[in-house]
Design a protein around this motif. Structure first.
Motif, mmCIF file in Angstrom:
data_model
loop_
_atom_site.group_PDB
_atom_site.id
_atom_site.type_symbol
_atom_site.label_atom_id
_atom_site.label_comp_id
_atom_site.label_asym_id
_atom_site.label_seq_id
_atom_site.Cartn_x
_atom_site.Cartn_y
_atom_site.Cartn_z
ATOM 1 N N CYS A 7 -4.319 3.785 2.221
ATOM 2 C CA CYS A 7 -3.087 3.404 1.317
ATOM 3 C C CYS A 7 -3.724 3.296 -0.202
ATOM 4 O O CYS A 7 -4.892 2.756 -0.313
ATOM 5 C CB CYS A 7 -2.392 2.126 1.527
ATOM 6 N N ILE A 8 -3.004 3.656 -1.299
ATOM 7 C CA ILE A 8 -3.488 3.460 -2.481
ATOM 8 C C ILE A 8 -2.995 1.887 -3.019
ATOM 9 O O ILE A 8 -1.716 1.647 -2.887
ATOM 10 C CB ILE A 8 -3.107 4.482 -3.572
ATOM 11 N N VAL A 9 -3.826 1.093 -3.477
ATOM 12 C CA VAL A 9 -3.504 -0.314 -3.344
ATOM 13 C C VAL A 9 -3.934 -0.831 -4.928
ATOM 14 O O VAL A 9 -4.887 -0.277 -5.570
ATOM 15 C CB VAL A 9 -4.315 -1.181 -2.596
ATOM 16 N N THR A 10 -2.773 -1.458 -5.466
ATOM 17 C CA THR A 10 -3.210 -1.674 -6.787
ATOM 18 C C THR A 10 -2.935 -3.277 -6.943
ATOM 19 O O THR A 10 -2.164 -3.729 -6.427
ATOM 20 C CB THR A 10 -1.993 -1.154 -7.899
ATOM 21 N N ILE A 11 -4.223 -4.045 -7.297
ATOM 22 C CA ILE A 11 -4.250 -5.422 -7.475
ATOM 23 C C ILE A 11 -4.820 -6.105 -8.815
ATOM 24 O O ILE A 11 -5.039 -5.322 -9.545
ATOM 25 C CB ILE A 11 -5.398 -6.031 -6.453
ATOM 26 N N ASP A 12 -4.144 -7.211 -9.114
ATOM 27 C CA ASP A 12 -4.515 -8.082 -10.211
ATOM 28 C C ASP A 12 -5.309 -8.944 -9.701
ATOM 29 O O ASP A 12 -5.158 -9.653 -8.351
ATOM 30 C CB ASP A 12 -3.239 -9.019 -10.635
ATOM 31 N N TYR A 13 -6.431 -9.343 -10.273
ATOM 32 C CA TYR A 13 -7.370 -10.405 -9.731
ATOM 33 C C TYR A 13 -7.969 -11.235 -10.920
ATOM 34 O O TYR A 13 -8.258 -10.918 -11.993
ATOM 35 C CB TYR A 13 -8.548 -9.772 -8.627
ATOM 36 N N THR A 31 -6.995 -0.290 -9.261
ATOM 37 C CA THR A 31 -6.527 0.670 -8.098
ATOM 38 C C THR A 31 -7.399 1.003 -7.335
ATOM 39 O O THR A 31 -8.628 1.561 -8.004
ATOM 40 C CB THR A 31 -5.490 1.595 -8.792
ATOM 41 N N TYR A 32 -7.221 1.149 -6.271
ATOM 42 C CA TYR A 32 -8.327 1.720 -5.238
ATOM 43 C C TYR A 32 -7.557 2.218 -3.877
ATOM 44 O O TYR A 32 -6.586 1.902 -3.476
ATOM 45 C CB TYR A 32 -9.422 0.578 -4.727
ATOM 46 N N LEU A 33 -8.438 3.053 -3.162
ATOM 47 C CA LEU A 33 -8.029 3.798 -1.933
ATOM 48 C C LEU A 33 -8.518 2.662 -0.855
ATOM 49 O O LEU A 33 -9.837 2.577 -0.468
ATOM 50 C CB LEU A 33 -8.605 5.042 -1.720
ATOM 51 N N HIS A 34 -7.715 2.055 -0.071
ATOM 52 C CA HIS A 34 -8.093 1.417 1.045
ATOM 53 C C HIS A 34 -8.318 1.912 2.200
ATOM 54 O O HIS A 34 -7.885 3.022 2.619
ATOM 55 C CB HIS A 34 -6.622 0.272 1.303
ATOM 56 N N GLY A 35 -9.646 1.319 2.883
ATOM 57 C CA GLY A 35 -10.104 1.799 4.222
ATOM 58 C C GLY A 35 -11.547 1.838 4.286
ATOM 59 O O GLY A 35 -12.029 2.845 4.857
ATOM 60 N N ASN A 36 -12.085 1.009 3.663
ATOM 61 C CA ASN A 36 -13.605 0.807 3.742
ATOM 62 C C ASN A 36 -14.314 2.112 3.062
ATOM 63 O O ASN A 36 -15.366 2.278 3.543
ATOM 64 C CB ASN A 36 -14.066 0.490 5.125
ATOM 65 N N TYR A 37 -14.003 2.370 1.950
ATOM 66 C CA TYR A 37 -14.714 3.329 1.256
ATOM 67 C C TYR A 37 -15.730 3.086 0.163
ATOM 68 O O TYR A 37 -16.098 3.724 -0.518
ATOM 69 C CB TYR A 37 -13.455 4.189 0.667
#
Length: 125
Positions: A7-13, A31-37
């Motif tokens: 999944c492409i995930v977008t987070i505020d942190y 924004t990052y690609l989820h999955g241990n990359y």
């Protein structure tokens, strides 16, 4: 939709210290690609697994899980003649480990005294 592999995930942190003081906050979401990359800290990615849109949570990381332990050997003194002419405190300069010229380290200039500068290769956080 929940966060799962690829999944492409977008987070505020925000990054806080152990006392809750704000150390870092981005103006734009990440924004990052989820999955241990290897795009974000593993512990953060693990905490995001299965979360739903608009979920808010806290992840506590040890220094080893985040930016690494403070290493006093990464503090070096360099002659100003070896640095860019416009060097100033707070400036970042690239350096290399002696044993591996392909491994770049970012140093922050922390002091300038006389004809030498003190450089810190530890991550600022």
């Amino acid at each position: 939709m929940s966060v799962t592999k690829n999944c492409i995930v977008t987070i505020d942190y925000r990054i806080l210290d152990a006392e809750g003081n704000l150390l870092h906050e981005e103006d734009e979401p990440l924004t990052y690609l989820h999955g241990n990359y290897g795009q974000i800290f593993k512990a953060v990615e693990e905490a995001l697994e299965g979360k739903e849109v608009d979920h808010t949570f806290t992840v506590k990381l040890s220094s080893n899980e985040a930016f690494g332990q403070y290493d006093p050997e990464l503090i070096v003194t360099e002659a100003l003649s070896e640095l860019p002419a416009e060097v100033s405190v707070g400036m970042e300069v690239d350096g290399y480990f002696d044993e591996d010229s392909d491994d770049v380290i970012i140093y922050t200039v922390t002091a300038i005294e006389g004809d030498h500068a003190t450089l810190d290769g530890n991550h600022p956080l």
